[in-house]
Design an enzyme around this catalytic site. Structure first.
Site, PDB file in Angstrom:
ATOM      1  CG  ASP A  31      33.698 -22.730  31.393  1.00  0.00           C
ATOM      2  OD1 ASP A  31      34.475 -22.636  32.494  1.00  0.00           O
ATOM      3  OD2 ASP A  31      33.547 -23.297  30.386  1.00  0.00           O
ATOM      4  CB  ILE A  32      34.840 -22.147  26.117  1.00  0.00           C
ATOM      5  CG1 ILE A  32      34.653 -22.197  24.659  1.00  0.00           C
ATOM      6  CG2 ILE A  32      35.356 -23.537  26.600  1.00  0.00           C
ATOM      7  CD1 ILE A  32      35.832 -22.302  23.930  1.00  0.00           C
ATOM      8  CG  ASN A  87      37.354 -27.790  39.942  1.00  0.00           C
ATOM      9  OD1 ASN A  87      36.544 -28.321  40.826  1.00  0.00           O
ATOM     10  ND2 ASN A  87      36.727 -27.521  38.763  1.00  0.00           N
ATOM     11  N   GLY A  93      38.899 -32.372  39.483  1.00  0.00           N
ATOM     12  CA  GLY A  93      38.545 -32.015  38.059  1.00  0.00           C
ATOM     13  C   GLY A  93      39.259 -30.643  37.468  1.00  0.00           C
ATOM     14  CG  HIS A 100      40.170 -21.494  36.707  1.00  0.00           C
ATOM     15  ND1 HIS A 100      41.600 -22.213  36.532  1.00  0.00           N
ATOM     16  CD2 HIS A 100      39.170 -22.332  36.590  1.00  0.00           C
ATOM     17  CE1 HIS A 100      40.935 -23.351  36.233  1.00  0.00           C
ATOM     18  NE2 HIS A 100      39.727 -23.497  36.365  1.00  0.00           N
ATOM     19  CG  HIS A 102      34.809 -23.098  37.867  1.00  0.00           C
ATOM     20  ND1 HIS A 102      34.556 -23.194  36.475  1.00  0.00           N
ATOM     21  CD2 HIS A 102      35.848 -23.812  37.958  1.00  0.00           C
ATOM     22  CE1 HIS A 102      35.443 -24.219  35.880  1.00  0.00           C
ATOM     23  NE2 HIS A 102      36.260 -24.317  37.221  1.00  0.00           N
TER      24      HIS A 102
END
Ligand code: 5GP
Length: 114
Positions: A31-32, A87, A93, A100, A102
């Site tokens: 994750d960025i 999410n 959120g 995707h 997380h």
């Protein structure tokens, strides 16, 4: 044809990302904006906008995403605890309308989540 999602652009090599794993069904990237020492995203190549619109035909793909999430957490040394999150929708959120998973780990997690 609708515009590509940011994750499709990453999967197609149009936007750089740190890819940790990929196969014919998904990619797994860092994750960025990591929210924990480990913060991966496991993303199907085929766009499902949200979990709420997934269909029975997506069951195997959804299962695959979870197993990749598990494998990556273990491979990267987070067997003592990791969290998977999907999410769904703005109230939860979700900011990128391309499903995707997380994968978070490396710090004590709280419950309930914020
Ligand atoms: P969501 O809020 O939709 O559940 O999660 C989207 C995630 O994608 C966020 O954690 C956000 O930091 C991450 N993200 C958004 N744009 C990029 C990007 O260009 N590259 C990477 N690696 N992650 C991104």
């Amino acid at each position: 044809m609708s515009e590509k999602t940011i994750f499709q652009k990453i999967a197609d090599g149009e936007i750089p990302a740190k890819i940790e794993f990929q196969d014919e069904q998904c990619i797994c990237i860092r994750d960025i904006s990591p929210q924990a020492p480990l913060h991966l995203l496991v993303i199907p190549r085929r766009v499902i906008a949200h979990l709420s619109v997934a269909e029975q035909a997506d069951a195997a793909l959804l299962g695959h995403l979870l197993l990749v999430a598990r494998d990556m957490a273990l491979k990267l040394g987070f067997a003592d605890g990791f969290r998977t999150v999907i999410n769904n929708g703005p109230m939860a959120g979700e900011t990128v309308p391309h499903l995707h998973v997380h994968v978070l780990g490396g710090r004590q997690m709280g419950w309930p989540p914020g």
